[in-house]
Design a protein around this motif. Structure first.
Motif, short mmCIF file in Angstrom:
data_model
loop_
_atom_site.label_atom_id
_atom_site.label_comp_id
_atom_site.label_asym_id
_atom_site.label_seq_id
_atom_site.Cartn_x
_atom_site.Cartn_y
_atom_site.Cartn_z
N GLU A 264 146.64 93.95 16.69
CA GLU A 264 147.13 93.15 17.14
C GLU A 264 146.60 93.03 18.75
O GLU A 264 146.11 94.15 19.32
N GLY A 265 146.40 91.88 19.79
CA GLY A 265 146.27 91.54 20.47
C GLY A 265 145.34 90.72 21.84
O GLY A 265 144.77 91.23 22.01
N ARG A 285 139.94 96.22 23.00
CA ARG A 285 139.57 97.48 22.66
C ARG A 285 138.83 97.52 21.34
O ARG A 285 138.41 96.25 21.62
#
Length: 846
Positions: A264-265, A285
């Motif tokens: 997620e993110g 990321r």
């Protein structure tokens, strides 16, 4: 009687149901072939096969299907004309479905013949009907029964049903699209092909180009190296057309073949329009990006992020100041993609001259000074600079302070430098009254509660002005400050008095030249701003004229002040002062002339540097500096080597020009004399140029040896320039003109880079000789200017190196050559090799 009525109603209802069942069975039996024909047509349409057939064949099949459908509807028409089943047929169906013998249902419609009047016969008939009704308690009409099995012994209906199910589930596109494509009369349009485009867009400040992930080059690269490294905060953009259910998934980058969990993110911005799927997501990321269409994998990439490092910043050496109260700080900043800004923070240090901290808190009422730091280039990755700020008037001047610098980059990262502790520069005052006022001002800064004592001292000065105050205007200004101090009711009033005392002291110290100095500083700042912002030449010429006029007024006032001090016998206040060189108005006017010429030639950066040197001279200029002997100084070793380097660069450029004029191998017989062997003289000429190139390489080697003999390190670019000269020599001897020109051009670039390094060394060397300046700003030594720099022993130029600025004739000649090169560069009729040579020259100039 009631039972008979219910039985009759039930019988009528069952007869109606039987008539309906018979009608449905007969209608169903004639619908078999129309249903088979319509089902076959539906399979052809929903399967998407018709659009791939030629238009004529498609039209023929549609016509045949329509004809067959019409033929199959003929029995249906007959059945509709025949109408519903009769009552008798329905009653027989009820009897058959109910298993009744002797027609008990049909007998309900039987009647006695006309003319029978015998009562006995009528009683018998009624009894007969009642007995028949009693047998009708469990009547059945029966459900309709399909006769298709008898009419379709080969079970064609099952094949049609199966084909219809497959077409509905697996057919391409929507039902409406398939129907429209099948009925289209034009050429069948090809079904939309699935297309995927994916690319990575690094942040603009990185200067890196976008990366197309779906290109063949990336596909080949991923076979060797499955991981893609991209800068942090890059944007992944996707564009998919022809997909039914596109999806973007991010998974954790784990080793092995097992399915990694989703991460997620990530917040993709998705947009779907007219069958086109678009998505943009910022990468914060590492992740494995998967693009799917339903269960089909369209693409997968393993992305690793290159972190954006925080910028580096440091204060080089301890910040210093001069006697005029100007702060000078050297700094260095670095960043992987470029620094966008640097700010400074100055705080009062704990350690002061009289111990730790302050006994009074008045000094903390003032905001800290600021040192403005401007980067010379936009977003430099590595830059070293020097910033200056006039802090003489600030209340903290003369106290110990701590300073830090904070650098930031485009990604928002910040770094703070190590602290530097130093004394904030203050102006040195030589006149007794000016020193006394500055002392009282300092008392007010440290402790505003001592305003009464300061007022008494100012009152004493005003009461007994003889021998202290020379002009009535000064006495009036001190009296006004005294009156305001006595009536001060807030810290703001005290701050006003502090500012007035500073201005009075400066006017006393500068004498009659105070106003002229202020006008000169304003004109200088206006010109400096115009040069930095790239103002039009007309504006710069106007500001230069104003600066020249302000300089004339200032020098005239300085001469008057010098005469006044000489008449008073106060020319030397400190017997330990060492004399400096005299700077005449003609010297300063020549610097202004050179600034004007540089700005007209478009070299604003050099003009700004020379203006900064003029500021240094004016800040440290004192009226009536004693004249010293005008002996001719000798050039420094570094200056001598710079002269030799200039001669070497001139000879290398001349050799490069001659190489360009040599005939190119393979150019035919152009330029050859009759009977001359092709290339014979050319080879001999190339050989002689190779000998000259060898000699220039030896000159460079001797110059590099002189650096070691004088205890200095030769600039690194000189070593690379020597290698370029060696390769150029080999190319000349081999007759390869183009390669020789390329190596000679590289050698010239390295020599120019080394020359800049030598000039910086010479500037640092000359500046390092002025650290013994007195507080009055006079430089030491008979052959130094007011800044402590070596004065030229010949010529009229100012600067850290003799001959650094070209003469007027040289600048005019340079402009003419530049204009000629620009004109020839646009001539399309020139040979390509000559245009390339001119292009190399212009790139070298810029």
């Amino acid at each position: 009687m009631a039972n008979e009525t219910d039985t009759g109603s039930r019988l009528r209802r069952k007869i109606s149901q039987a008539r309906l069942a018979l009608g449905v069975e007969r209608l169903w039996s004639v619908l078999l072939w129309p249903a088979l024909i319509l089902g076959t047509a539906a399979v052809a349409v929903l399967s998407g096969a018709l659009p791939f057939l030629p238009p004529w064949l498609r039209a023929l099949l549609l016509a045949a299907g329509a004809a067959a459908l019409l033929w199959s509807l003929v029995p249906l028409g007959r059945q509709l004309r025949a109408g519903w089943a009769s009552r008798q047929e329905a009653m027989r169906r009820v009897e058959e479905r109910s298993g009744l013998a002797h027609r008990p249902v049909s007998a309900q419609d039987d009647k006695l013949p006309d003319g029978v009047n015998d009562s006995t016969q009528k009683l018998l008939w009624e009894e007969h009907r009642l007995r028949q009704l009693r047998r009708l308690d469990n009547l059945k009409a029966g459900l309709p029964v399909s006769t298709w099995r008898d009419s379709d012994p080969h079970a064609l209906r099952l094949l049609v049903i199966l084909g219809l199910a497959v077409a509905l589930l697996l057919g391409p596109g929507s039902i409406r699209e398939r129907l429209a494509a099948s009925l289209a009369t034009g050429t069948a349009a090809a079904s939309p092909q699935l297309a995927l485009d994916a690319w990575l867009k690094p942040p603009a400040y990185t200067g890196k180009t976008p990366l197309l992930l779906t290109s063949p080059a990336i596909a080949e690269r991923l076979k060797q190296e499955p991981e893609i490294h991209v800068p942090e905060n890059s944007v992944l953009s996707l564009r998919i057309s022809g997909a039914e259910a596109p999806k973007l998934t991010f998974r954790a980058p784990v080793e092995g073949t097992a399915t990694a969990p989703e991460v997620e993110g990530f917040k993709p911005q998705v947009k779907t329009e007219n069958g086109l799927f678009q998505a943009d997501v910022k990468l914060t990321r590492p992740a494995v990006v998967e693009v799917t269409d339903g269960t089909r994998l369209l693409g997968s990439w393993r992305l690793s992020l290159i972190p954006d490092a925080a910028p580096g910043v440091e204060i080089i050496d301890t910040p210093k100041g001069d006697s005029s109260g100007r702060l000078i700080a050297k700094w260095k900043v670095t960043d992987d993609y470029g620094v966008t800004g640097v700010t400074s923070d100055i705080y009062l240090a704990d350690e002061q001259d009289d111990g730790v901290g302050f006994t009074d808190t008045g000094i903390f009422e003032f905001d800290p000074p600021k040192l403005a730091i401007q980067l010379r280039r936009a977003a430099p990755q590595d830059e070293t600079g020097e910033s200056r700020a006039d802090v003489a008037q600030h209340p903290w001047a003369g106290f110990m302070v701590e300073m830090t610098l904070t650098a930031r980059d485009a990604a928002g990262n910040t770094t703070e430098s190590a602290k530097r502790t130093f004394r904030l520069p203050e102006r040195a005052f030589t006149r007794p009254l000016a020193r006394a006022l500055i002392e009282q001002r300092r008392r007010l800064i440290l402790n505003p509660e001592e305003a009464g004592g300061v007022a008494e001292m100012l009152d004493a000065i005003v009461t007994y002005p003889k021998g202290l105050i020379e002009r009535s205007g000064t006495q009036i200004a001190i009296a006004a400050a005294l009156s305001r101090l006595r009536s001060a009711g807030s810290q703001a009033d005290v701050d006003t008095v502090i500012s007035e005392l500073w201005q009075i002291a400066v006017n006393i110290e500068d004498g009659v030249s105070a106003d002229a100095k202020a006008d000169l500083e304003a004109a200088r700042k206006a010109l400096e701003k115009a040069l930095r912002e790239g103002a039009p030449p007309e504006r710069i010429a106007e500001l230069t004229k104003k600066l020249r006029q302000a300089l004339d007024r200032y020098m005239e006032s300085m001469m008057k002040e010098a005469q006044k001090r000489l008449a008073e016998g106060n020319q030397k206040q400190d017997g330990q002062q060492q004399p400096g060189k005299v700077v005449t108005p003609q010297d300063l006017q020549k610097m202004l002339d050179m600034i004007d010429k540089l700005s007209k030639s478009g070299n604003n950066e050099a003009a700004e540097k020379l203006l900064s040197q003029l500021e240094d001279i004016l800040r440290n200029l004192k009226p009536g500096m004693p004249q010293q002997g005008q002996g001719q100084g000798q050039d420094s070793p570094l200056g001598q080597m710079l002269d030799k380097l200039s001669d070497l660069m001139r000879k290398q450029q001349k050799l490069m020009d001659e190489t360009q004029r040599m005939p190119q191998p393979g150019m035919g017989e152009e330029g050859q004399q009759d009977g001359q062997q092709p290339g014979s003289d050319g080879q001999q000429g190339m050989g002689s140029l190779g000998d000259r190139q060898q000699g220039l390489g030896q000159m460079l080697d001797e110059l590099m040896k002189q650096f070691g003999q004088n205890g200095m390190q030769a600039p690194q670019p000189f070593g690379q320039a020597g290698k370029n000269m060696d390769r150029a020599e080999g190319s000349l001897r081999d007759g390869d003109r183009e390669e020789a020109l390329r190596e000679q051009g590289e050698a010239m670039s390295r020599l120019r880079e080394g020359a800049r390094g030598m000039a910086e060394q010479l500037m640092q060397q000359s500046r390092g000789q002025q650290d013994s300046q007195g507080r009055d700003g006079q430089a030491r030594g008979d052959d130094r200017d007011p800044l402590g720099r070596p004065l030229p022993s010949r010529g009229e130029e100012y600067g850290p190196e003799k001959g650094m600025l070209p003469s007027e004739q040289a600048m005019e000649r340079a402009r003419q050559i530049l204009d000629m090169l620009r004109a020839r560069a646009g001539d399309l009729g020139l040979p390509k090799y000559e245009r390339d040579y001119i292009d190399r020259l212009l790139r070298g100039l810029y």
